[in-house]
Write an enzyme that holds these catalytic residues in place. Sequence first.
Site, PDB file in Angstrom:
ATOM      1  N   ASN A   4       0.996  -0.858   0.177  1.00 21.00           N
ATOM      2  CA  ASN A   4       0.211  -0.063  -0.233  1.00 21.00           C
ATOM      3  C   ASN A   4       0.996   1.576  -0.036  1.00 21.00           C
ATOM      4  OD1 ASN A   4      -1.913   1.987   0.031  1.00 21.00           O
ATOM      5  ND2 ASN A   4      -2.576   1.219   2.186  1.00 21.00           N
TER       6      ASN A   4
ATOM      7  N   LYS B 236       3.040   0.557   3.175  1.00 17.96           N
ATOM      8  CA  LYS B 236       3.182   0.295   4.198  1.00 17.96           C
ATOM      9  C   LYS B 236       2.585  -1.453   3.894  1.00 17.96           C
ATOM     10  CE  LYS B 236      -0.965   0.420   7.269  1.00 17.96           C
ATOM     11  NZ  LYS B 236      -2.460   1.094   7.212  1.00 17.96           N
TER      12      LYS B 236
ATOM     13  N   HIS C 215     -13.117   2.913  -0.430  1.00 20.85           N
ATOM     14  CA  HIS C 215     -13.562   2.214   0.443  1.00 20.85           C
ATOM     15  C   HIS C 215     -13.777   0.547  -0.070  1.00 20.85           C
ATOM     16  CE1 HIS C 215     -13.560   5.150   3.529  1.00 20.85           C
ATOM     17  NE2 HIS C 215     -12.426   4.751   3.464  1.00 20.85           N
TER      18      HIS C 215
ATOM     19  N   HIS D 188     -18.117   1.592   6.743  1.00 16.11           N
ATOM     20  CA  HIS D 188     -16.749   1.747   7.588  1.00 16.11           C
ATOM     21  C   HIS D 188     -16.408   2.969   7.921  1.00 16.11           C
ATOM     22  CE1 HIS D 188     -11.902   1.452   6.191  1.00 16.11           C
ATOM     23  NE2 HIS D 188     -12.517   2.444   6.579  1.00 16.11           N
TER      24      HIS D 188
ATOM     25  N   GLY E 284     -14.118   5.590  10.250  1.00 18.88           N
ATOM     26  CA  GLY E 284     -12.986   5.273  10.083  1.00 18.88           C
ATOM     27  C   GLY E 284     -12.410   6.409  10.390  1.00 18.88           C
ATOM     28  N   ASN E 285     -11.317   7.583  10.307  1.00 21.39           N
ATOM     29  CA  ASN E 285     -11.267   8.424  10.041  1.00 21.39           C
ATOM     30  C   ASN E 285     -11.913   9.204   9.206  1.00 21.39           C
ATOM     31  OD1 ASN E 285      -9.982  11.399  10.882  1.00 21.39           O
ATOM     32  ND2 ASN E 285      -7.292  10.509   9.586  1.00 21.39           N
ATOM     33  N   GLY E 286     -11.102   8.306   7.561  1.00 19.94           N
ATOM     34  CA  GLY E 286     -12.390   8.910   6.816  1.00 19.94           C
ATOM     35  C   GLY E 286     -13.081   7.506   6.261  1.00 19.94           C
TER      36      GLY E 286
ATOM     37  N   GLY F 200     -11.885   2.414  12.352  1.00 20.76           N
ATOM     38  CA  GLY F 200     -11.165   2.249  13.732  1.00 20.76           C
ATOM     39  C   GLY F 200     -12.980   2.541  14.991  1.00 20.76           C
TER      40      GLY F 200
ATOM     41  N   GLU G 205      -8.491  -4.967   5.135  1.00 20.89           N
ATOM     42  CA  GLU G 205      -8.450  -5.194   3.010  1.00 20.89           C
ATOM     43  C   GLU G 205      -7.122  -5.977   2.686  1.00 20.89           C
ATOM     44  OE1 GLU G 205      -8.887  -1.220   5.078  1.00 20.89           O
ATOM     45  OE2 GLU G 205      -8.988  -0.733   2.396  1.00 20.89           O
TER      46      GLU G 205
END
Length: 399
Positions: free
Chosen positions: A7, A14, A179, A207, A209-211, A330, A383
């Site tokens: 990623n 990552k 996503h 989903h 999370g932060n997004g 998250g 993912e």
Amino acid sequence: MYVLVMNTGSSSLKYQLLDSESLAIVDKGLCEKVGSPDSFYSHGLGDAARTDTLPLFDHLAAVRAVLENLLDPSSVALANLEEIIAVGHRVVHGGEAFVKSVVIDEDVIAKIKECVPLAPLHNPAALTGIEACQTLIPAALQVAVFDTAFHQTIPPRAFRYALPDTLYTQHRIRKYGFHGTSHRYVAARAAEILERPLEDLRIITCHLGNGCSLTAVDRGHSVDTSMGFTPLDGVVMGTRCGSIDPAIVVYLITELGMSAEEVDRLMNRESGLLGLTGISNDIRDVHTAVADSDERAELALEIYANAIRRYIGQYAFSMGGVDAIVMTAGVGENDSILRQMVLSGLEGFGIVLDERRNALRGADRVISTDDSSVTLLVIPTNEELLIAKDALALWAARG
Ligand code: AMP
């Protein structure tokens, strides 16, 4: 044999290395601040995790550092790089060109390049990661897995905006959604947990999370999603405003004298939970402020939860009903208070949250009562696992 999941971000990389048989994670890591003198590389599992400060001038250097670590006898100790049979690359934008994961060839690279204007920060980064792996692990099958691909089943009535036709036909302005790998993973897991075929189920995947994005998954296919032409649209997020009256943009420019760049920064980085509270984009900090009776924080949570409820209602209606609602990422996986704000008081629609189950922590779990007609689930997203599986499936199909 192993599969590598990559990623690549604009200044980060990552990765996860998985065993191709058991799909167990053998190593994972993160290179950060790639391209700057204080770059560093964190890697390893559990107690063996460590961080090395080392200069990573570009993504090729970062991939090289990762591969050196994989070969290092005191670390992962692969015998040679031929043990990596496939590499799955996360690519944010596949436009309308990709409806599923594909083996990367010159034509695929050209199409990812064509999508650069649609994802100017993300797609160039993915391309550098692909190029580095092609150079350094040439024997491995390189596979692209797109965030947008799962949403290519959304029908035109849901993906088109009511703008002049040419903005779609000539400028590709439409809803793409993001996503997708996460929504696809948790929808399939939900079907497994419910022990029912995915093809029989109407699922809303959240989903958070932060997004944040929500998707209506009708019998296995994405039929609508809350993010749009960009990942700014939809529900309130950590720092993004989500959907607002588009005329506000014009007002900010004409009345407040803001530039396009300033409006972009305002909506993407200074809004959402951060903008509403003036405290943080992290919902844990918002809860702490609520505990201290901060009224702005209380209201921010209400606006956030209300935005999510709106989309759940919309998608249940557009699918003609809903069998399961899944919470992931998250906030969705960890925040029982937010889940309660979103999912309580809906008994009239057959949605009955079990407060005791909701408060428990753990892996995949049902949080609705046994008599709830809609099953509510918490499913940690994965993912990387889906990217690894897609890469291995294409490797196996090649024989
Ligand atoms: P993600 O983008 O999926 O990594 O999610 C990041 C966000 O999840 C953070 O900004 C927090 O708001 C939220 N989050 C992470 N861990 C927790 C937790 N244990 N409890 C509540 N929220 C959390």
